[in-house]
Write a protein that holds these residues in place. Sequence first.
Motif, PDB file in Angstrom:
ATOM      1  N   UNK A 277      11.787  12.449   7.992  1.00 26.16           N
ATOM      2  CA  UNK A 277      11.248  13.466   7.102  1.00 26.16           C
ATOM      3  C   UNK A 277      10.034  14.154   7.707  1.00 26.16           C
ATOM      4  N   UNK A 278       9.183  13.389   8.397  1.00 26.96           N
ATOM      5  CA  UNK A 278       7.998  13.975   9.022  1.00 26.96           C
ATOM      6  C   UNK A 278       8.146  14.123  10.527  1.00 26.96           C
ATOM      7  N   UNK A 279       8.951  13.252  11.130  1.00 29.94           N
ATOM      8  CA  UNK A 279       9.082  13.268  12.583  1.00 29.94           C
ATOM      9  C   UNK A 279      10.219  14.149  13.077  1.00 29.94           C
ATOM     10  N   UNK A 280      11.171  14.444  12.173  1.00 32.21           N
ATOM     11  CA  UNK A 280      12.315  15.259  12.567  1.00 32.21           C
ATOM     12  C   UNK A 280      13.438  14.474  13.212  1.00 32.21           C
ATOM     13  N   UNK A 281      13.258  13.166  13.402  1.00 33.32           N
ATOM     14  CA  UNK A 281      14.282  12.334  14.014  1.00 33.32           C
ATOM     15  C   UNK A 281      14.316  10.976  13.334  1.00 33.32           C
ATOM     16  N   UNK A 282      15.483  10.615  12.791  1.00 35.60           N
ATOM     17  CA  UNK A 282      15.617   9.340  12.094  1.00 35.60           C
ATOM     18  C   UNK A 282      15.754   8.190  13.099  1.00 35.60           C
ATOM     19  N   UNK A 283      15.000   7.119  12.872  1.00 38.00           N
ATOM     20  CA  UNK A 283      15.093   5.938  13.727  1.00 38.00           C
ATOM     21  C   UNK A 283      16.423   5.226  13.495  1.00 38.00           C
ATOM     22  N   UNK A 284      17.014   4.713  14.550  1.00 32.80           N
ATOM     23  CA  UNK A 284      18.244   3.934  14.421  1.00 32.80           C
ATOM     24  C   UNK A 284      17.903   2.504  14.025  1.00 32.80           C
ATOM     25  N   UNK A 285      18.784   1.895  13.279  1.00 34.34           N
ATOM     26  CA  UNK A 285      18.615   0.492  12.920  1.00 34.34           C
ATOM     27  C   UNK A 285      18.846  -0.369  14.158  1.00 34.34           C
ATOM     28  N   UNK A 286      17.994  -1.362  14.416  1.00 29.74           N
ATOM     29  CA  UNK A 286      18.171  -2.214  15.601  1.00 29.74           C
ATOM     30  C   UNK A 286      19.518  -2.934  15.588  1.00 29.74           C
TER      31      UNK A 286
ATOM     32  N   UNK B 156       0.875  -1.166   0.000  1.00 32.13           N
ATOM     33  CA  UNK B 156       0.000   0.000   0.000  1.00 32.13           C
ATOM     34  C   UNK B 156       0.914   1.218   0.000  1.00 32.13           C
ATOM     35  N   UNK B 157       0.977   1.922  -1.116  1.00 35.35           N
ATOM     36  CA  UNK B 157       1.937   3.018  -1.247  1.00 35.35           C
ATOM     37  C   UNK B 157       1.732   4.099  -0.193  1.00 35.35           C
ATOM     38  N   UNK B 158       0.486   4.464   0.072  1.00 47.25           N
ATOM     39  CA  UNK B 158       0.235   5.536   1.039  1.00 47.25           C
ATOM     40  C   UNK B 158       0.749   5.162   2.420  1.00 47.25           C
ATOM     41  N   UNK B 159       0.431   3.950   2.858  1.00 43.06           N
ATOM     42  CA  UNK B 159       0.875   3.486   4.176  1.00 43.06           C
ATOM     43  C   UNK B 159       2.398   3.383   4.214  1.00 43.06           C
ATOM     44  N   UNK B 160       2.983   2.853   3.139  1.00 42.94           N
ATOM     45  CA  UNK B 160       4.443   2.697   3.077  1.00 42.94           C
ATOM     46  C   UNK B 160       5.140   4.044   3.196  1.00 42.94           C
ATOM     47  N   UNK B 161       4.681   5.019   2.444  1.00 39.09           N
ATOM     48  CA  UNK B 161       5.318   6.346   2.480  1.00 39.09           C
ATOM     49  C   UNK B 161       5.124   7.014   3.843  1.00 39.09           C
ATOM     50  N   UNK B 162       3.969   6.810   4.448  1.00 36.37           N
ATOM     51  CA  UNK B 162       3.705   7.401   5.766  1.00 36.37           C
ATOM     52  C   UNK B 162       4.725   6.891   6.789  1.00 36.37           C
ATOM     53  N   UNK B 163       4.880   5.566   6.852  1.00 37.86           N
ATOM     54  CA  UNK B 163       5.812   4.981   7.819  1.00 37.86           C
ATOM     55  C   UNK B 163       7.260   5.327   7.480  1.00 37.86           C
ATOM     56  N   UNK B 164       7.586   5.331   6.215  1.00 38.23           N
ATOM     57  CA  UNK B 164       8.951   5.619   5.791  1.00 38.23           C
ATOM     58  C   UNK B 164       9.330   7.058   6.114  1.00 38.23           C
ATOM     59  N   UNK B 165       8.424   7.998   5.878  1.00 36.93           N
ATOM     60  CA  UNK B 165       8.698   9.406   6.217  1.00 36.93           C
ATOM     61  C   UNK B 165       8.926   9.562   7.711  1.00 36.93           C
ATOM     62  N   UNK B 166       8.224   8.749   8.496  1.00 35.56           N
ATOM     63  CA  UNK B 166       8.397   8.802   9.944  1.00 35.56           C
ATOM     64  C   UNK B 166       9.741   8.203  10.358  1.00 35.56           C
ATOM     65  N   UNK B 167      10.081   7.033   9.785  1.00 32.83           N
ATOM     66  CA  UNK B 167      11.334   6.362  10.139  1.00 32.83           C
ATOM     67  C   UNK B 167      12.558   7.164   9.709  1.00 32.83           C
ATOM     68  N   UNK B 168      12.476   7.799   8.553  1.00 33.07           N
ATOM     69  CA  UNK B 168      13.623   8.539   8.014  1.00 33.07           C
ATOM     70  C   UNK B 168      13.777   9.924   8.622  1.00 33.07           C
TER      71      UNK B 168
END
Length: 364
Positions: free
Chosen positions: A303-312, A289-301
């Motif tokens: 782009x939307x949250x302002x803080x990139x998630x670290x890789x486990x 689902x492109x919309x869901x994928x982009x939403x989560x990806x923007x958050x992880x990277x």
Amino acid sequence: MVPLSQLQQARKYPYLASSRNVVKQISPDLTRIEQSTFESALNLVEACAAVSPKARRKFVENHFSKRELSYVEFLQNDVLAYPLSKILLSQLRNPILYERLAQITGDLTFEYLVNEKDKIAAFTDIARELNVQVSISLDDQPVVFVSLPQYLSTPLMDGQLHLVHQPVQKGKVKLEWNLACRWMAEKAHALVLGSLPVDTKGLPKVFGEMTSIIQSRIHVQQAHENKNLLSSGIVIEAFPPCMEKMHSEITSGVNLPHMARFDLATFLVNVRMPNEDIVSVFSKASNYDERVTRYHLDNLSGKSSGKMYSSPACAKIREHGLCISRTCNVTHPIQFYEREKTFQSKKGAESSAGEAVGNNSTQN
């Protein structure tokens, strides 16, 4: 005629004394190596020589996938191919290749042990041949006890096996079944590494010819691997085994569980793969689902949250049940990626330099 069960055992655990006896019973003629046997040995040598751990993992998976085959000729080829590959690797005189053969052998030992139909019998048989005294508690899942001196006598590449992580009771190390199989794989690893190089004096001339063929194949193989670079600068071949497996599965349309998707996505973000490329990776999943994928990806990277998630880290990936390798020798997937990327860059530079020298020599 060697019994079928002995051939199957020798194929799975080629470093055991009983397996060497099977080879002696087959009595191969070293002056006339069968082409099929040579090809089997060549496949193993090429897996050892591959720049990418992915090739070695594929060899293990392919070898394991044929565990149920009962063709005598096939089994004999594989049984003879192992000592032949040790001879050929010894002629190449490269200690890195010795280590990789030991790694492959250890990985195969683990895969076969955890999937044996009679796990306890297989484990105790190997332990007996390696002069390892163990006791096994038959609860819901077997628990193996190894004396502390014997446990510490084996060099441990697998960080999960370090003594600090294991319970010790009355001078014995207590190992859950999966860890016990990993420890036995380390025993196999050390045994094979200690057996190399083998003495290659007095071999028939055909071995020199085979070595020349192998050197040529390895050169072509490594040159091809060094070109496997994405336009974005991401080197897929440098991915750690866990991430490579998840990447391969999702691009093949497999629906990964949530934690696998999270671990893979954060890893790709942290190696600086562009978001559009990551979206392309996840688009291969059947429930994409492109919309869901982009939403989560923007958050992880970030782009939307302002803080990139670290890789486990590796410990967390093991908790998620996604670790598939014993010998990465790192505590974090990014460490593995950076190490392998640097190594492959050096190999690529050496390959390019070699080609340039060859071209200049031709012109002169």
